[in-house]
Write a protein that holds these residues in place. Structure first.
Motif, mmCIF file in Angstrom:
data_model
loop_
_atom_site.group_PDB
_atom_site.id
_atom_site.type_symbol
_atom_site.label_atom_id
_atom_site.label_comp_id
_atom_site.label_asym_id
_atom_site.label_seq_id
_atom_site.Cartn_x
_atom_site.Cartn_y
_atom_site.Cartn_z
ATOM 1 N N ALA A 62 0.963 -0.833 0.003
ATOM 2 C CA ALA A 62 0.396 -0.226 -0.408
ATOM 3 C C ALA A 62 1.095 1.689 0.332
ATOM 4 C CB ALA A 62 -0.610 0.051 1.231
ATOM 5 N N ASP A 63 1.874 1.149 0.650
ATOM 6 C CA ASP A 63 3.220 2.087 0.611
ATOM 7 C C ASP A 63 3.413 2.662 -1.129
ATOM 8 O OD1 ASP A 63 2.615 2.790 3.017
ATOM 9 O OD2 ASP A 63 3.458 1.519 3.533
ATOM 10 N N SER A 66 0.570 3.685 -2.906
ATOM 11 C CA SER A 66 0.687 5.464 -2.983
ATOM 12 C C SER A 66 1.356 6.338 -3.598
ATOM 13 C CB SER A 66 0.942 5.601 -1.455
ATOM 14 O OG SER A 66 2.374 5.516 -1.320
ATOM 15 N N ILE A 69 -0.897 6.516 -6.788
ATOM 16 C CA ILE A 69 -1.662 7.323 -6.741
ATOM 17 C C ILE A 69 -0.880 9.111 -6.573
ATOM 18 C CG2 ILE A 69 -3.473 7.942 -5.066
ATOM 19 C CD1 ILE A 69 -3.766 5.478 -4.254
ATOM 20 N N PHE A 70 -0.315 9.054 -5.675
ATOM 21 C CA PHE A 70 0.572 10.587 -6.124
ATOM 22 C C PHE A 70 0.339 11.246 -7.236
ATOM 23 C CE2 PHE A 70 4.133 13.348 -5.562
ATOM 24 C CZ PHE A 70 3.551 14.701 -4.509
ATOM 25 N N SER A 111 10.859 7.147 -5.247
ATOM 26 C CA SER A 111 10.278 6.103 -5.460
ATOM 27 C C SER A 111 11.258 4.856 -5.748
ATOM 28 C CB SER A 111 9.014 5.861 -6.071
ATOM 29 O OG SER A 111 9.054 6.082 -7.640
#
Length: 118
Positions: A62-63, A66, A69-70, A111
């Motif tokens: 989930a991290d 994110s 999504i960001f 990332s």
């Protein structure tokens, strides 16, 4: 919301928009390719220099999602704000696109560096 016709004639605005979309797509594709969602592994999602030995913080899938999504949220918001601000002032719209592109580049770098530590 109507898009100003002059926006599509502005080469700098279109180039920044296209470059932002390209960086967002590269970020999403690289994160999807380099992460293994099937096994639900643990990822390093943060670094806190003041913690010493426990400087690396681990997290789950989930991290990593994110970050995807960001990048999508930044791309959509910068495009909508640019269209809205272009009617008011061209320089303001170019500033919004430049700031959004900077955020997307930072998202790509951070990332991928965190995924590389996995």
């Amino acid at each position: 919301m109507q898009i100003p016709k002059k926006y599509f004639e502005d080469k700098l605005a279109l180039a920044l928009s296209a470059l932002s979309a390209l960086v967002a797509i590269i970020t999403i594709v690289l994160l999807l390719l380099r992460s293994s969602f099937a096994n639900g592994g643990s990822y390093i999602v943060g670094y806190r220099a003041n913690l010493g030995i426990e400087a690396f913080k681990s997290g789950g899938v989930a991290d990593i999602v994110s970050f995807i999504i960001f990048s999508v949220v930044v791309l959509v918001l910068q495009t909508l704000l640019c269209w809205r601000f272009y009617q008011i002032d061209r320089r303001l719209a170019i500033g919004v696109l430049s700031a959004g592109l900077f955020l997307l580049i930072l998202c790509l770098v951070v990332s991928n560096s965190l995924i590389a530590l996995h």
